[in-house]
Design a protein around this motif. Structure first.
Motif, PDB file in Angstrom:
ATOM      1  N   VAL A 141      12.908  -8.308   8.097  1.00  0.00           N
ATOM      2  CA  VAL A 141      11.973  -9.169   7.365  1.00  0.00           C
ATOM      3  C   VAL A 141      11.674 -10.371   8.264  1.00  0.00           C
ATOM      4  O   VAL A 141      12.382 -11.372   8.251  1.00  0.00           O
ATOM      5  N   ASP A 142      10.622 -10.207   9.084  1.00  0.00           N
ATOM      6  CA  ASP A 142      10.242 -11.237  10.038  1.00  0.00           C
ATOM      7  C   ASP A 142       8.728 -11.439   9.971  1.00  0.00           C
ATOM      8  O   ASP A 142       8.080 -10.949   9.044  1.00  0.00           O
ATOM      9  N   ASN A 143       8.153 -12.130  10.952  1.00  0.00           N
ATOM     10  CA  ASN A 143       6.712 -12.391  10.927  1.00  0.00           C
ATOM     11  C   ASN A 143       5.885 -11.109  10.987  1.00  0.00           C
ATOM     12  O   ASN A 143       4.855 -11.004  10.316  1.00  0.00           O
ATOM     13  N   THR A 144       6.321 -10.131  11.775  1.00  0.00           N
ATOM     14  CA  THR A 144       5.598  -8.853  11.847  1.00  0.00           C
ATOM     15  C   THR A 144       5.603  -8.185  10.477  1.00  0.00           C
ATOM     16  O   THR A 144       4.567  -7.725   9.994  1.00  0.00           O
ATOM     17  N   PHE A 145       6.768  -8.158   9.844  1.00  0.00           N
ATOM     18  CA  PHE A 145       6.876  -7.599   8.497  1.00  0.00           C
ATOM     19  C   PHE A 145       5.962  -8.367   7.539  1.00  0.00           C
ATOM     20  O   PHE A 145       5.245  -7.769   6.739  1.00  0.00           O
ATOM     21  N   ALA A 146       5.989  -9.696   7.610  1.00  0.00           N
ATOM     22  CA  ALA A 146       5.195 -10.529   6.704  1.00  0.00           C
ATOM     23  C   ALA A 146       3.702 -10.280   6.890  1.00  0.00           C
ATOM     24  O   ALA A 146       2.944 -10.241   5.911  1.00  0.00           O
ATOM     25  N   ASP A 147       3.261 -10.090   8.141  1.00  0.00           N
ATOM     26  CA  ASP A 147       1.856  -9.753   8.405  1.00  0.00           C
ATOM     27  C   ASP A 147       1.503  -8.396   7.790  1.00  0.00           C
ATOM     28  O   ASP A 147       0.446  -8.227   7.175  1.00  0.00           O
ATOM     29  N   GLU A 148       2.391  -7.420   7.971  1.00  0.00           N
ATOM     30  CA  GLU A 148       2.149  -6.087   7.425  1.00  0.00           C
ATOM     31  C   GLU A 148       2.182  -6.107   5.898  1.00  0.00           C
ATOM     32  O   GLU A 148       1.448  -5.363   5.252  1.00  0.00           O
ATOM     33  N   LEU A 149       3.020  -6.970   5.327  1.00  0.00           N
ATOM     34  CA  LEU A 149       3.072  -7.114   3.866  1.00  0.00           C
ATOM     35  C   LEU A 149       1.737  -7.650   3.345  1.00  0.00           C
ATOM     36  O   LEU A 149       1.238  -7.197   2.317  1.00  0.00           O
ATOM     37  N   ILE A 150       1.132  -8.601   4.072  1.00  0.00           N
ATOM     38  CA  ILE A 150      -0.184  -9.125   3.688  1.00  0.00           C
ATOM     39  C   ILE A 150      -1.213  -7.995   3.716  1.00  0.00           C
ATOM     40  O   ILE A 150      -2.013  -7.849   2.788  1.00  0.00           O
ATOM     41  N   GLU A 151      -1.198  -7.177   4.775  1.00  0.00           N
ATOM     42  CA  GLU A 151      -2.142  -6.061   4.879  1.00  0.00           C
ATOM     43  C   GLU A 151      -1.946  -5.074   3.729  1.00  0.00           C
ATOM     44  O   GLU A 151      -2.911  -4.632   3.102  1.00  0.00           O
ATOM     45  N   LEU A 152      -0.691  -4.713   3.454  1.00  0.00           N
ATOM     46  CA  LEU A 152      -0.382  -3.775   2.376  1.00  0.00           C
ATOM     47  C   LEU A 152      -0.800  -4.351   1.028  1.00  0.00           C
ATOM     48  O   LEU A 152      -1.461  -3.690   0.224  1.00  0.00           O
ATOM     49  N   SER A 153      -0.424  -5.583   0.777  1.00  0.00           N
ATOM     50  CA  SER A 153      -0.747  -6.230  -0.492  1.00  0.00           C
ATOM     51  C   SER A 153      -2.255  -6.349  -0.681  1.00  0.00           C
ATOM     52  O   SER A 153      -2.775  -6.122  -1.773  1.00  0.00           O
ATOM     53  N   THR A 154      -2.966  -6.684   0.385  1.00  0.00           N
ATOM     54  CA  THR A 154      -4.427  -6.808   0.315  1.00  0.00           C
ATOM     55  C   THR A 154      -5.053  -5.457  -0.017  1.00  0.00           C
ATOM     56  O   THR A 154      -5.939  -5.371  -0.872  1.00  0.00           O
ATOM     57  N   ALA A 155      -4.564  -4.395   0.622  1.00  0.00           N
ATOM     58  CA  ALA A 155      -5.086  -3.048   0.341  1.00  0.00           C
ATOM     59  C   ALA A 155      -4.811  -2.655  -1.115  1.00  0.00           C
ATOM     60  O   ALA A 155      -5.691  -2.132  -1.807  1.00  0.00           O
ATOM     61  N   LEU A 156      -3.590  -2.917  -1.591  1.00  0.00           N
ATOM     62  CA  LEU A 156      -3.245  -2.588  -2.983  1.00  0.00           C
ATOM     63  C   LEU A 156      -4.079  -3.415  -3.958  1.00  0.00           C
ATOM     64  O   LEU A 156      -4.553  -2.900  -4.976  1.00  0.00           O
ATOM     65  N   GLU A 157      -4.273  -4.707  -3.647  1.00  0.00           N
ATOM     66  CA  GLU A 157      -5.048  -5.582  -4.522  1.00  0.00           C
ATOM     67  C   GLU A 157      -6.493  -5.102  -4.594  1.00  0.00           C
ATOM     68  O   GLU A 157      -7.082  -5.035  -5.674  1.00  0.00           O
ATOM     69  N   HIS A 158      -7.088  -4.755  -3.440  1.00  0.00           N
ATOM     70  CA  HIS A 158      -8.471  -4.267  -3.423  1.00  0.00           C
ATOM     71  C   HIS A 158      -8.600  -2.974  -4.232  1.00  0.00           C
ATOM     72  O   HIS A 158      -9.548  -2.796  -4.990  1.00  0.00           O
ATOM     73  N   GLN A 159      -7.616  -2.102  -4.088  1.00  0.00           N
ATOM     74  CA  GLN A 159      -7.602  -0.831  -4.819  1.00  0.00           C
ATOM     75  C   GLN A 159      -7.552  -1.087  -6.332  1.00  0.00           C
ATOM     76  O   GLN A 159      -8.313  -0.488  -7.098  1.00  0.00           O
ATOM     77  N   GLU A 160      -6.667  -1.989  -6.767  1.00  0.00           N
ATOM     78  CA  GLU A 160      -6.553  -2.314  -8.191  1.00  0.00           C
ATOM     79  C   GLU A 160      -7.814  -3.025  -8.696  1.00  0.00           C
ATOM     80  O   GLU A 160      -8.238  -2.820  -9.824  1.00  0.00           O
ATOM     81  N   TYR A 161      -8.418  -3.859  -7.858  1.00  0.00           N
ATOM     82  CA  TYR A 161      -9.637  -4.589  -8.222  1.00  0.00           C
ATOM     83  C   TYR A 161     -10.785  -3.602  -8.478  1.00  0.00           C
ATOM     84  O   TYR A 161     -11.486  -3.707  -9.485  1.00  0.00           O
ATOM     85  N   ILE A 162     -10.938  -2.627  -7.585  1.00  0.00           N
ATOM     86  CA  ILE A 162     -11.992  -1.620  -7.749  1.00  0.00           C
ATOM     87  C   ILE A 162     -11.744  -0.812  -9.021  1.00  0.00           C
ATOM     88  O   ILE A 162     -12.665  -0.572  -9.809  1.00  0.00           O
ATOM     89  N   LYS A 163     -10.498  -0.409  -9.245  1.00  0.00           N
ATOM     90  CA  LYS A 163     -10.147   0.330 -10.465  1.00  0.00           C
ATOM     91  C   LYS A 163     -10.453  -0.518 -11.700  1.00  0.00           C
ATOM     92  O   LYS A 163     -11.012  -0.021 -12.681  1.00  0.00           O
ATOM     93  N   PHE A 164     -10.125  -1.814 -11.651  1.00  0.00           N
ATOM     94  CA  PHE A 164     -10.402  -2.718 -12.762  1.00  0.00           C
ATOM     95  C   PHE A 164     -11.911  -2.790 -13.034  1.00  0.00           C
ATOM     96  O   PHE A 164     -12.336  -2.732 -14.188  1.00  0.00           O
ATOM     97  N   LEU A 165     -12.713  -2.935 -11.984  1.00  0.00           N
ATOM     98  CA  LEU A 165     -14.168  -3.023 -12.166  1.00  0.00           C
ATOM     99  C   LEU A 165     -14.723  -1.733 -12.771  1.00  0.00           C
ATOM    100  O   LEU A 165     -15.601  -1.772 -13.638  1.00  0.00           O
TER     101      LEU A 165
END
Length: 175
Positions: A141-165
């Motif tokens: 759990v370091d900066n590389t992990f934290a960057d990848e977590l942002i990418e993963l979270s952003t992808a999941l959020e966009h997916q849920e947002y589209i489903k919500f719409l």
């Protein structure tokens, strides 16, 4: 996410799991309310039409749980992305996430106890804080992990947002 993490997603909550040398590490985050408020509206009004708006990224708070095989306690580290740190590439190497709180909780209990002492890192000695950050880095759990977590979270959020719409559209159409 690199580093041998397994991903479990349940609606808006995601868990990353990993076993390393007699320890089980779990990182849990929820994409709800993970998009920081947009930059000043005045900035958007002054924006020229050909300028691209900044990408919307999800920066969720996340909880790291470390369980050692031979103990009945879980070390819990509550982490977040400070708003002023995200997106400052190129500056001196600093951590893009911070530890907000640290506590021990009983292993295997679904609900954490409010009666267990929780240490707010604002009052923590910097040397000990650095050791905790190194402790996390040693477990992936370091900066590389934290960057990848942002990418993963952003992808999941966009997916849920589209489903919500889509759900909203069909709900509104329904008579």
């Amino acid at each position: 996410v690199s580093g041998g993490w397994e991903l479990e997603v349940h609606g808006t909550e995601a868990k990353l799991l990993r076993k390393v040398a007699g320890e089980r590490i779990t990182v849990t985050f929820n994409i709800n309310n993970s998009i920081p408020p947009s930059v000043d509206e005045e900035t958007q009004e002054d924006q020229k039409p050909d300028e691209q708006e900044p990408d919307i990224t999800s920066t969720p708070n996340f909880v790291v749980e470390v369980v050692k095989d031979d103990t009945k306690q879980t070390l819990v580290l509550d982490c977040h992305y400070p708003e002023d740190e995200v997106g400052h590439e190129g500056e001196e190497e600093s951590d893009i996430f911070t530890i907000r709180e640290v506590s021990f909780q009983p292993t295997g209990e679904a609900d954490w106890k409010d009666t267990n002492y929780t240490l707010n890192t604002d009052s923590l000695d910097w040397a000990l804080y650095d050791h905790l950050m190194d402790f996390l880095a040693d477990r992936g759990v370091d900066n590389t992990f934290a960057d990848e977590l942002i990418e993963l979270s952003t992808a999941l959020e966009h997916q849920e947002y589209i489903k919500f719409l889509e759900d909203l559209k069909s709900f509104v159409k329904c008579q």
